[in-house]
Design a protein around this motif. Sequence first.
Motif, mmCIF file in Angstrom:
data_model
loop_
_atom_site.group_PDB
_atom_site.id
_atom_site.type_symbol
_atom_site.label_atom_id
_atom_site.label_comp_id
_atom_site.label_asym_id
_atom_site.label_seq_id
_atom_site.Cartn_x
_atom_site.Cartn_y
_atom_site.Cartn_z
ATOM 1 N N SER A 189 -14.821 -27.603 -30.620
ATOM 2 C CA SER A 189 -14.734 -28.941 -30.047
ATOM 3 C C SER A 189 -14.287 -29.927 -31.126
ATOM 4 N N THR A 190 -13.525 -30.914 -30.710
ATOM 5 C CA THR A 190 -13.048 -31.909 -31.676
ATOM 6 C C THR A 190 -14.160 -32.867 -32.085
ATOM 7 N N GLU A 191 -15.141 -33.053 -31.215
ATOM 8 C CA GLU A 191 -16.298 -33.853 -31.548
ATOM 9 C C GLU A 191 -17.545 -33.193 -30.963
ATOM 10 N N GLY A 192 -18.648 -33.383 -31.671
ATOM 11 C CA GLY A 192 -19.861 -32.745 -31.200
ATOM 12 C C GLY A 192 -20.925 -32.672 -32.281
ATOM 13 N N ILE A 193 -21.928 -31.843 -32.046
ATOM 14 C CA ILE A 193 -23.076 -31.722 -32.936
ATOM 15 C C ILE A 193 -23.353 -30.245 -33.175
ATOM 16 N N VAL A 194 -23.650 -29.894 -34.420
ATOM 17 C CA VAL A 194 -24.003 -28.528 -34.804
ATOM 18 C C VAL A 194 -25.495 -28.479 -35.112
ATOM 19 N N LEU A 195 -26.188 -27.543 -34.481
ATOM 20 C CA LEU A 195 -27.617 -27.331 -34.710
ATOM 21 C C LEU A 195 -27.799 -26.057 -35.516
ATOM 22 N N SER A 196 -28.483 -26.168 -36.656
ATOM 23 C CA SER A 196 -28.730 -25.020 -37.520
ATOM 24 C C SER A 196 -30.220 -24.947 -37.827
ATOM 25 N N VAL A 197 -30.788 -23.740 -37.759
ATOM 26 C CA VAL A 197 -32.218 -23.545 -37.993
ATOM 27 C C VAL A 197 -32.409 -22.425 -39.007
ATOM 28 N N GLN A 198 -33.264 -22.683 -39.993
ATOM 29 C CA GLN A 198 -33.604 -21.686 -41.005
ATOM 30 C C GLN A 198 -35.108 -21.484 -40.995
ATOM 31 N N GLY A 199 -35.565 -20.243 -40.759
ATOM 32 C CA GLY A 199 -36.986 -19.959 -40.689
ATOM 33 C C GLY A 199 -37.615 -19.809 -42.057
ATOM 34 N N GLY A 200 -38.937 -19.940 -42.112
ATOM 35 C CA GLY A 200 -39.714 -19.764 -43.331
ATOM 36 C C GLY A 200 -41.116 -19.315 -42.974
ATOM 37 N N ASN A 201 -41.961 -19.125 -43.986
ATOM 38 C CA ASN A 201 -43.322 -18.668 -43.729
ATOM 39 C C ASN A 201 -44.184 -19.738 -43.069
ATOM 40 N N GLU A 202 -44.013 -20.992 -43.481
ATOM 41 C CA GLU A 202 -44.873 -22.065 -42.986
ATOM 42 C C GLU A 202 -44.138 -23.075 -42.135
ATOM 43 N N GLN A 203 -42.831 -23.203 -42.314
ATOM 44 C CA GLN A 203 -42.093 -24.202 -41.543
ATOM 45 C C GLN A 203 -40.653 -23.760 -41.336
ATOM 46 N N ALA A 204 -40.050 -24.332 -40.310
ATOM 47 C CA ALA A 204 -38.638 -24.093 -40.024
ATOM 48 C C ALA A 204 -37.851 -25.339 -40.385
ATOM 49 N N THR A 205 -36.718 -25.118 -40.998
ATOM 50 C CA THR A 205 -35.853 -26.228 -41.393
ATOM 51 C C THR A 205 -34.740 -26.384 -40.366
ATOM 52 N N VAL A 206 -34.686 -27.554 -39.756
ATOM 53 C CA VAL A 206 -33.695 -27.843 -38.723
ATOM 54 C C VAL A 206 -32.688 -28.834 -39.286
ATOM 55 N N ARG A 207 -31.424 -28.482 -39.240
ATOM 56 C CA ARG A 207 -30.351 -29.376 -39.697
ATOM 57 C C ARG A 207 -29.456 -29.714 -38.518
ATOM 58 N N ILE A 208 -29.250 -31.010 -38.313
ATOM 59 C CA ILE A 208 -28.397 -31.508 -37.232
ATOM 60 C C ILE A 208 -27.252 -32.284 -37.858
ATOM 61 N N THR A 209 -26.023 -31.851 -37.577
ATOM 62 C CA THR A 209 -24.832 -32.474 -38.165
ATOM 63 C C THR A 209 -23.869 -32.843 -37.046
ATOM 64 N N ARG A 210 -23.371 -34.074 -37.099
ATOM 65 C CA ARG A 210 -22.445 -34.533 -36.058
ATOM 66 C C ARG A 210 -21.112 -34.919 -36.656
ATOM 67 N N THR A 211 -20.110 -34.996 -35.803
ATOM 68 C CA THR A 211 -18.803 -35.474 -36.233
ATOM 69 C C THR A 211 -18.814 -37.006 -36.324
ATOM 70 N N GLU A 212 -17.769 -37.573 -36.885
ATOM 71 C CA GLU A 212 -17.688 -39.029 -37.049
ATOM 72 C C GLU A 212 -17.759 -39.728 -35.703
ATOM 73 N N SER A 213 -17.103 -39.138 -34.721
ATOM 74 C CA SER A 213 -17.074 -39.746 -33.394
ATOM 75 C C SER A 213 -17.829 -38.857 -32.412
ATOM 76 N N VAL A 214 -18.825 -39.435 -31.758
ATOM 77 C CA VAL A 214 -19.568 -38.746 -30.696
ATOM 78 C C VAL A 214 -19.865 -39.763 -29.598
ATOM 79 N N PRO A 215 -20.147 -39.327 -28.397
ATOM 80 C CA PRO A 215 -20.533 -40.271 -27.337
ATOM 81 C C PRO A 215 -21.770 -41.079 -27.728
ATOM 82 N N ASP A 216 -21.898 -42.265 -27.202
ATOM 83 C CA ASP A 216 -23.028 -43.135 -27.556
ATOM 84 C C ASP A 216 -24.375 -42.494 -27.246
ATOM 85 N N ASN A 217 -24.442 -41.720 -26.168
ATOM 86 C CA ASN A 217 -25.728 -41.099 -25.809
ATOM 87 C C ASN A 217 -26.055 -39.888 -26.680
#
Length: 462
Positions: A189-217
């Motif tokens: 997609s030319t615009e959008g959001i990437v969701l990445s999750v990395q597991g661990g023993n005590e917590q999960a690391t969630v990374r959310i990355t978006r493009t420069e242009s995304v819908p307002d919502n």
Amino acid sequence: FYKAYLRMANELSILSKNLYVEWYDTAGLIIKQTVAPIFQSSAKGSFEIPAGYSGNFLHVKAYTSWMLNHDTDYLFRKDILLNSVNLPATNKIPSNVDRKVLVNVFPEGGTSVAGILNKFAFQATNSFGEPVKIKGTVTDSKGKKVDTVLVKHDGMGVFSFTPISGENFQLNWLDEYGKRGVVPIEKSSTEGIVLSVQGGNEQATVRITRTESVPDNWKKLNLWVHLNQSLFYKVSINVSEKKSVVAQIPIDQLPTGILQFTLFSEDFLPIAERILFVNNRDHEFNVRVSAPLVNVDKRGKNVVEIFVPDTAAANLSVSITDFSLNTPETQTIFSDLLLSGDIKGKIYNPAYYLMSDADSVTANLDLVMLTHGWRKFDWKRLKSGIPPVNTYPVENSFLKINGKVFGLKPNMSATPMQLNLIMAGKDSSKQFYFAPVAKDGSFEVPNMFFYDTAKLYYSFNG
């Protein structure tokens, strides 16, 4: 012989009263359907293999009536090996069988977005659903290599690259049989959001990355973290000013199972999903087993004692087999309840992923999460308020027998009439039932808790 355990979310299921078990031959033709009553969230029964059966396995499928309202991929299925004492430990594919290899590519989170580093997982299997080793490269439309591909475990692996808007990419692979293939990678997609999750023993690391242009919502997001249809965390995330956000989600106190991360827009339209397996060992049930008396003589008496802590409730199954048949288990109760039963697609050797806490096993288990999509909830349908259509009712009572007595004499109508029934099982056990007979001769015996029977005896008014 079989015994089944039924769970609903993290609890024992008390919804249904009857378990249906279907037995199929190697050609997929049904041999018999058996029914067993569910008591204390478990059911037991047996199936007699036909005397002339020559297949190497039986396929078994088990379910309740209510389960048929949902995706049938989640029904219990298993192949039970038969007549295989002299067969090798692994079933090798005959040389004359076409080794067709299927390779699939899965972007983490469900979709790939141009201009952002994306992680992709791949899976290579043969026509029998068994893993195949492959290697290869990821190239653009001009043949330029952007990453290399190599299987990490059981036909699965990962690769990463940053897609370019408008550019096409493909996976070029070579399998262990010497055959080559090409898999187009879904256009980003030319615009959008990437969701990445990395597991661990005590917590999960969630990374959310978006493009420069995304819908307002899409600038104010909602992250739901849930397991077994129970919501554990709701996180509001604002990416209006930032293009990348990292969140830490505690997982050390969660029950064992498949944890789902679902990212919604501000108005709760689903954007991305990712699943992660949490294994905190809270599912393990430790008992102490001893054998104070062992006798290997024919029909010798043996005593086996099972000690369960007095603080725990137990509903146990015990099986005793020849030691020579003690082959490594590829499918266990734990792997069925916690892994295979909650995810789509065939998992090769699922028991392996729960046998150890080693980092290598955990990493390989995450490959299963990346290559098996999770779509248990239709979020768009739920948001629109469309209720599910349940064709099959909840069977909250056991099986029943109803019928009609013919030839009643007119002078008997004033006398209370009763049908006495005896259900005699194959093991000589008996159950007694008494059914009032209406004036028109009709009768009903509800909640029969005796299914595996050979004969029915009855008497009318004694």
